[in-house]
Design an enzyme around this catalytic site. Structure first.
Site, PDB file in Angstrom:
ATOM      1  CE  LYS A  82      -3.670   0.194  -1.497  1.00 35.90           C
ATOM      2  NZ  LYS A  82      -4.365  -0.505  -0.402  1.00 35.90           N
ATOM      3  CB  SER A 139      -0.961   0.004   1.177  1.00 35.98           C
ATOM      4  OG  SER A 139      -1.970  -0.943   0.960  1.00 35.98           O
ATOM      5  CE1 TYR A 161      -4.573   1.403   4.588  1.00 37.34           C
ATOM      6  CE2 TYR A 161      -2.814   0.423   5.881  1.00 37.34           C
ATOM      7  CZ  TYR A 161      -3.353   0.765   4.672  1.00 37.34           C
ATOM      8  OH  TYR A 161      -2.676   0.487   3.527  1.00 37.34           O
ATOM      9  CB  VAL A 217       0.389  -5.785   4.303  1.00 38.36           C
ATOM     10  CG1 VAL A 217      -0.839  -5.192   4.968  1.00 38.36           C
ATOM     11  CG2 VAL A 217       0.143  -6.101   2.841  1.00 38.36           C
ATOM     12  CE1 TYR A 267      -5.335  -1.575  -4.130  1.00 37.20           C
ATOM     13  CE2 TYR A 267      -5.393  -3.969  -4.187  1.00 37.20           C
ATOM     14  CZ  TYR A 267      -5.336  -2.796  -3.477  1.00 37.20           C
ATOM     15  OH  TYR A 267      -5.268  -2.838  -2.104  1.00 37.20           O
TER      16      TYR A 267
HETATM   17  N1  GLN Z   1      -2.313  -5.387  -1.801  1.00 31.51           N
HETATM   18  C1  GLN Z   1      -2.728  -5.348  -0.424  1.00 31.51           C
HETATM   19  C2  GLN Z   1      -4.209  -5.659  -0.334  1.00 31.51           C
HETATM   20  O1  GLN Z   1      -4.900  -5.353  -1.227  1.00 31.51           O
HETATM   21  C3  GLN Z   1      -2.407  -4.010   0.143  1.00 31.51           C
HETATM   22  C4  GLN Z   1      -2.796  -3.866   1.597  1.00 31.51           C
HETATM   23  C5  GLN Z   1      -1.859  -3.027   2.405  1.00 31.51           C
HETATM   24  O2  GLN Z   1      -0.677  -2.914   2.144  1.00 31.51           O
HETATM   25  N2  GLN Z   1      -2.377  -2.477   3.478  1.00 31.51           N
HETATM   26  O3  GLN Z   1      -4.706  -6.232   0.610  1.00 31.51           O
END
Ligand code: GLN
Length: 312
Positions: free
Chosen positions: A75, A72, A248, A266, A197
């Site tokens: 993002k 993420s 988050y 993650v 994505y």
């Molecule tokens: N690709 C991961 C997902 O879609 C990204 C989640 C993350 O890094 N928080 O669950």
């Protein structure tokens, strides 16, 4: 180390040493993400950290040049590129309030009629990826190209094994994307959006790469070559959303401990911005309950606490 007042020149080498010692002391705490099986193969106690200053200095420690799955953290770049291409249009399909829910939660999306709370929860990132796909014709390619150009590392790429693993276990993301589409908030086919994505989440890059690529936010929107990616006001907005939503439902705790805009993934990376000074990235694969790296948050907490340098 004594507290250093903000505004002073920071001794990043000393700060990285101290941050690493604090991060290493968390060894064994937290768990590597395994809901994407390909991520579970990482060495759990790897740790690296890097700083890129706005003056062009680069510092690193530990595994700072070792690529990991950015997840993420990507993002941050999808949002920045969507804003750079489309200005305010992105905000028609996604909000900018903290969600207070886990990153992959479905519940809010129903009551909020397919408009995700913010661009950093999975639902919101799917909408941003969709818009970037419309704007560029290749959302994941645009992210990779930006990362390569800003970091000077042409080897940055999507790890196809991780991307396939995400797709194979992506029921939640597929559910989110279909739900958003059912509300008319996707411009591209669900399969296209999910592919892009997964492809940008599955990019492998190091702390070194990410600080160089993220330092445009420390320079208030100016790229490494001195050209402007986005206006100063847009850079402020990206930093603001990073602060309130980038980690988050632990964004309050992250602001409390670290006091910087930041984005976690993650894969265990956290990229944070000291506006006007530097980009800082720490990586350690073990995650807390909210999906943020225990070692990386501890390292960033140590850096800002010892230096006295945060946005507050
Ligand atoms: N690709 C991961 C997902 O879609 C990204 C989640 C993350 O890094 N928080 O669950």
């Amino acid at each position: 180390m004594n507290d250093m007042p903000a505004g002073e020149t920071l001794d990043y080498r000393l700060l990285l040493d101290a941050a690493t010692a604090a991060a290493r002391a968390t060894s064994g705490q937290g768990h590597v993400a395994d809901y994407i099986p390909a991520l579970a193969t990482v060495e759990p106690d790897a740790f690296g950290m890097a700083v890129a200053t706005v003056d062009g200095e680069l510092y690193g420690i530990g595994d700072w040049e070792r690529p990991f799955s950015v997840q993420s953290v990507s993002k941050l770049f999808t949002l920045a590129l969507a804003m750079a291409h489309g200005g305010d249009t992105v905000w028609r399909g996604v909000g900018r309030e903290p969600s207070g829910n886990p990153f992959n939660s479905l519940v809010q999306l129903e009551s909020e009629h397919g408009i995700p709370r913010n661009p950093f929860i999975n639902a919101g990132a799917l909408v941003v990826t969709d818009r970037l796909q419309t704007m560029t014709g290749d959302a994941a390619g645009a992210v990779r190209a930006f990362l390569r150009r800003e970091s000077g590392n042409p080897l940055i790429d999507t790890d196809p094994v991780v991307a396939a693993s995400e797709a194979d276990h992506g029921h939640r993301n597929a559910a989110l994307a279909h739900f958003i589409a059912s509300h008319g908030n996707l411009e591209n086919p669900v399969e296209t959006v999910l592919d892009h994505y997964y492809a940008h989440c599955a990019v492998s890059a190091s702390c070194r790469d990410l600080v160089l690529a993220g330092s445009f936010l420390a320079r208030y929107g100016v790229r490494a070559d001195g050209t402007r990616l986005m206006s100063r006001s847009e850079a402020k907005r990206v930093n603001a959303v990073l602060l309130t939503c980038g980690t988050y439902d632990a964004a309050g705790e992250f602001a409390f401990r670290v006091g910087l805009p930041g984005k976690s993934g993650v894969g265990g990376g956290v990229l944070a911005i000291l506006p006007g000074r530097a980009a800082v990235c720490a990586w350690g694969p073990r995650l807390d309950q909210a999906g943020n790296s225990v070692a990386a948050v501890t390292a960033l907490d140590t850096l800002t606490t010892l230096s006295g340098c945060s946005i507050f």
